[in-house]
Design a protein around this motif. Structure first.
Motif, mmCIF file in Angstrom:
data_model
loop_
_atom_site.group_PDB
_atom_site.id
_atom_site.type_symbol
_atom_site.label_atom_id
_atom_site.label_comp_id
_atom_site.label_asym_id
_atom_site.label_seq_id
_atom_site.Cartn_x
_atom_site.Cartn_y
_atom_site.Cartn_z
ATOM 1 N N GLU A 105 0.695 7.777 -2.366
ATOM 2 C CA GLU A 105 -0.225 6.680 -2.631
ATOM 3 C C GLU A 105 -0.771 6.790 -4.048
ATOM 4 O OE1 GLU A 105 -2.981 5.783 0.469
ATOM 5 O OE2 GLU A 105 -4.092 4.365 -0.798
ATOM 6 N N VAL A 107 -2.535 4.012 -7.345
ATOM 7 C CA VAL A 107 -3.191 2.716 -7.531
ATOM 8 C C VAL A 107 -2.170 1.597 -7.336
ATOM 9 C CG1 VAL A 107 -4.319 1.250 -9.236
ATOM 10 C CG2 VAL A 107 -4.955 3.629 -9.045
ATOM 11 N N LYS A 108 -0.933 1.912 -7.624
ATOM 12 C CA LYS A 108 0.107 0.881 -7.542
ATOM 13 C C LYS A 108 0.357 0.429 -6.100
ATOM 14 C CE LYS A 108 4.539 -0.456 -9.186
ATOM 15 N NZ LYS A 108 5.436 -0.377 -10.311
ATOM 16 N N ALA A 109 0.488 1.393 -5.200
ATOM 17 C CA ALA A 109 0.832 1.056 -3.813
ATOM 18 C C ALA A 109 1.060 2.345 -3.045
ATOM 19 C CB ALA A 109 2.117 0.232 -3.776
ATOM 20 N N ALA A 110 1.339 2.226 -1.761
ATOM 21 C CA ALA A 110 1.853 3.349 -0.985
ATOM 22 C C ALA A 110 3.358 3.229 -1.115
ATOM 23 C CB ALA A 110 1.430 3.244 0.468
ATOM 24 N N SER A 111 3.992 4.199 -1.783
ATOM 25 C CA SER A 111 5.431 4.122 -2.002
ATOM 26 C C SER A 111 6.133 5.075 -1.072
ATOM 27 C CB SER A 111 5.765 4.533 -3.435
ATOM 28 O OG SER A 111 5.175 3.640 -4.322
ATOM 29 N N GLU A 112 7.022 4.540 -0.264
ATOM 30 C CA GLU A 112 7.676 5.386 0.725
ATOM 31 C C GLU A 112 8.705 6.293 0.069
ATOM 32 O OE1 GLU A 112 8.723 2.667 3.948
ATOM 33 O OE2 GLU A 112 6.773 3.180 4.830
ATOM 34 N N HIS B 79 -3.503 6.423 4.562
ATOM 35 C CA HIS B 79 -3.893 7.823 4.425
ATOM 36 C C HIS B 79 -5.390 8.042 4.586
ATOM 37 C CE1 HIS B 79 -0.092 7.693 1.797
ATOM 38 N NE2 HIS B 79 0.243 8.329 2.889
ATOM 39 N N ARG B 102 0.392 0.312 7.183
ATOM 40 C CA ARG B 102 1.320 1.187 6.473
ATOM 41 C C ARG B 102 1.128 1.160 4.967
ATOM 42 N NH1 ARG B 102 4.544 3.208 10.377
ATOM 43 N NH2 ARG B 102 5.076 1.803 12.078
ATOM 44 N N SER B 103 0.338 0.241 4.473
ATOM 45 C CA SER B 103 0.079 0.209 3.035
ATOM 46 C C SER B 103 -1.103 1.132 2.751
ATOM 47 C CB SER B 103 -0.240 -1.216 2.594
ATOM 48 O OG SER B 103 -1.330 -1.707 3.335
ATOM 49 N N GLY B 104 -1.348 1.388 1.475
ATOM 50 C CA GLY B 104 -2.455 2.266 1.108
ATOM 51 C C GLY B 104 -3.760 1.501 1.116
ATOM 52 N N TYR B 126 7.693 -7.468 -7.817
ATOM 53 C CA TYR B 126 6.363 -7.066 -7.339
ATOM 54 C C TYR B 126 5.339 -7.308 -8.447
ATOM 55 C CZ TYR B 126 2.819 -3.561 -5.830
ATOM 56 O OH TYR B 126 1.681 -2.898 -5.461
ATOM 57 N N ARG B 128 1.202 -8.009 -8.455
ATOM 58 C CA ARG B 128 -0.039 -8.312 -7.727
ATOM 59 C C ARG B 128 -0.927 -9.283 -8.482
ATOM 60 N NH1 ARG B 128 -1.739 -2.237 -6.703
ATOM 61 N NH2 ARG B 128 -0.687 -2.140 -8.714
ATOM 62 N N ALA B 169 -0.911 -2.390 -0.851
ATOM 63 C CA ALA B 169 0.508 -2.697 -1.027
ATOM 64 C C ALA B 169 1.383 -1.571 -0.525
ATOM 65 C CB ALA B 169 0.794 -2.941 -2.510
ATOM 66 N N LYS B 170 2.627 -1.913 -0.262
ATOM 67 C CA LYS B 170 3.605 -0.921 0.154
ATOM 68 C C LYS B 170 4.925 -1.188 -0.540
ATOM 69 C CE LYS B 170 6.387 -0.498 3.555
ATOM 70 N NZ LYS B 170 7.205 -0.104 4.710
ATOM 71 N N LEU B 171 5.495 -0.133 -1.136
ATOM 72 C CA LEU B 171 6.816 -0.245 -1.757
ATOM 73 C C LEU B 171 7.818 0.449 -0.857
ATOM 74 C CD1 LEU B 171 5.910 0.620 -5.475
ATOM 75 C CD2 LEU B 171 5.974 -1.591 -4.376
#
Lengths: 174, 372
Positions: A105, A107-112, B79, B102-104, B126, B128, B169-171
């Motif tokens: 995680e 600032v950009k996003a939660a990146s899997e 999280h 599932r996103s932060g 992407y 925002r 967001a989620k990538l």
């Protein structure tokens, strides 16, 4: 003799994959590289095994004595920005190649995060719990994410080496 | 398969001859941009829809906007620590469920007065800021005097001060989603009471914290602004901004035939293991007062389960063997008041004790459960 050395030093999962190696056509480049790697890599750490390999998801893998260390590339950490949390799996988690194993995680996003190989998680970088910024500061060294076994060594052959990865980054930046 | 309600809106419904899924329907449509409205107000069904779309729909050459609203629920980021972020006992009393997305990002309260917007794109597209521009432009098109602006943190502020929207967001592998809220007419008294934890002082954790902000509803500044009007304006502005030409399609995310696999995705989001078990490891250090006796309670919680539990109790109040048995009963159990209560009831039935000790254990239990 070489075979004995391999059996003595390799991890359990690696030994179980050896019959597969010998069954494969050793004349193919992949077969040759794999065999050479495991024959030479155990008495001295060769460049082959210790070299970084990359996925198209910007993860790197480095295999040393049958254990793969996984992290994200400099390109990835720059794109992510400051990492504020590392969501990593439990030791013992079994992963197939491309399985999602966690998320970073920022600032950009939660990146899997996606597993570069099939294997079992043997170690998780606990230092990241209190210091997630290590992923940005030292992505190839102290910012490693997980260590895992290598169930199918041939999967490494499908990954990019440093030169190929640099080319790949250039192609996506354009 | 498609029931056209008007030129601009249609509803997808099942049919006996239905062979295609939502994904193939989109492919057949051949549109570069699609706007969806969810027919469900269930948080888990809607979060599952957000999981399903990037997983099963080709987003490389197509973008989508999903508009959705939920019945009252608290949603925490991937999280986060719910014990730190919200008042769980109050939520249980009010019947407000907890969901983990599932996103932060941080914790939010949804009810029918809140609009959720999810912008699905390829990872390359992407953006925002551009998505938030759709929202602020839509609002200004409705009410040109409205002072709404996006910040560097991707919040939207009203009058430069009140937060009316937050972003997360989620990538994923090849695609990304950016979702945000919009406070239209949310119940603000419930919002502020459920988003205030009753136990944050006793928790030590490295989970991602929320950044609390003063909030306002759009309805507070303009009582004529209702959610439906705002959603229509956003849909319209989305098409304008990105040059799309898409009808607004209503989808029912409980329709497994149309979206194979979505039911399991919704189930996965409702498990204790996901909602609570995914909490980053934390410790609880609390003082409970029972009968004028101060008891120090220390617990380590990992994967939502009590890993280590220690209690400092004066020897003359309760014998240490009893305390040890009590704490070892808790070890390995889920950090959950219901489960703990059941364990404690079993403990009291199986371990022999005097009535006096039983009474103390009972009150000790209540104290332990109060921090859960």
């Amino acid at each position: 003799m070489a075979l004995c050395t391999i059996l003595r030093c390799a991890s359990g999962s690696l030994t179980s994959s050896l019959p597969r190696l010998s069954n494969r056509n050793a004349r193919t480049p992949a077969g040759l590289i794999a065999r050479t790697c495991y024959k030479r890599g155990l008495s001295t750490t060769t460049r082959f095994c210790a070299a970084l390999k990359f996925t198209d998801k910007h993860e790197w893998v480095r295999v040393d004595s049958g254990v793969a260390t996984v992290g994200i590339s400099n390109f990835a950490q720059e794109a992510l920005g400051d990492v504020v949390y590392c969501g990593l799996p439990e030791v013992g988690t079994k992963l197939a190649q491309s399985d999602e194993f966690g998320a970073l995680e920022s600032v950009k996003a939660a990146s899997e995060l996606y597993s570069p190989l099939m294997g079992e998680v043997t170690d998780v970088n606990d230092a990241l719990a209190d210091n997630p910024g290590l992923v940005n500061k030292s992505c190839y060294k102290d910012g490693w994410l997980i260590k895992m076994t290598v169930s199918i060594p041939e999967e490494l052959d499908g990954l990019m080496d440093e030169v190929a990865y640099e080319r790949y980054i250039k192609s996506i930046e354009d | 398969m498609v029931l056209r309600l008007s030129n601009r809106a249609c509803v997808l419904s099942g049919s006996a001859r239905l062979k295609s899924t939502l994904s193939t329907y989109f492919d057949e449509m051949g549109k570069a941009g699609i706007i969806l409205k969810s027919a469900s107000t269930g948080i888990f069904e809607n979060l599952a829809l957000e999981d399903w779309i990037p997983d099963r729909v080709d987003l490389q050459n197509r973008s989508m906007l999903l508009l959705w609203r939920n019945s009252p629920v608290v949603v925490i980021g991937r999280h986060q620590n719910p014990w730190q972020e919200c008042n769980l006992p109050l939520m249980r009393r009010l019947g407000i469920p907890l969901a983990r997305r599932r996103s932060g990002g941080g914790t939010v309260f949804h009810d029918f007065g809140n609009i959720n917007m999810t912008f699905f794109t390829s990872k390359k597209k992407y953006d925002r800021h551009r998505n938030l521009k759709v929202v602020t432009s839509a609002l200004k098109a409705l009410r040109p005097d409205l002072d709404v602006a996006a910040t560097d943190r991707f919040d939207i502020l009203l009058n430069g001060h009140y937060k009316i929207s937050g972003t997360a967001a989620k990538l994923g592998r090849t695609s990304a989603y950016h979702h945000c809220t919009l406070l239209c007419s949310v119940d603000r008294s419930i919002l502020s009471s459920v988003l205030k934890s009753n136990t944050s002082e006793v928790i030590k954790s490295n989970a991602t914290p929320s950044v609390p902000s003063p909030v306002k509803n759009l309805l507070d500044v303009d009582p004529t602004l209702d959610s439906n009007t705002i959603m229509d304006a956003i849909a319209s502005q989305y098409s304008n901004e990105f040059g799309f030409d898409s009808p607004v399609i209503t989808v029912d995310p409980t329709h497994e035939g149309l979206m194979p696999g979505i039911h399991k995705m919704a189930q996965d989001l409702q498990t204790w293991e996901w909602i609570y078990g995914r909490t980053p490891k934390f410790s609880v250090c609390s003082s409970i007062v029972v009968d004028d006796v101060t008891i120090k309670l220390d617990m380590d919680i990992k994967n939502g389960a009590v890993g280590q539990c220690a209690m400092e109790i004066p020897e003359n109040w309760l014998p240490s063997e009893m305390v040890n048995e009590f704490t070892s009963t808790l070890n390995g159990s889920n950090y959950c008041p219901n489960e703990t209560a059941v364990l404690m009831a079993a403990f009291m039935r199986t371990v022999s004790m005097t009535a006096d000790v039983a009474e103390k254990i009972h009150r000790l239990c209540a104290g332990v459960v109060s921090v859960m």
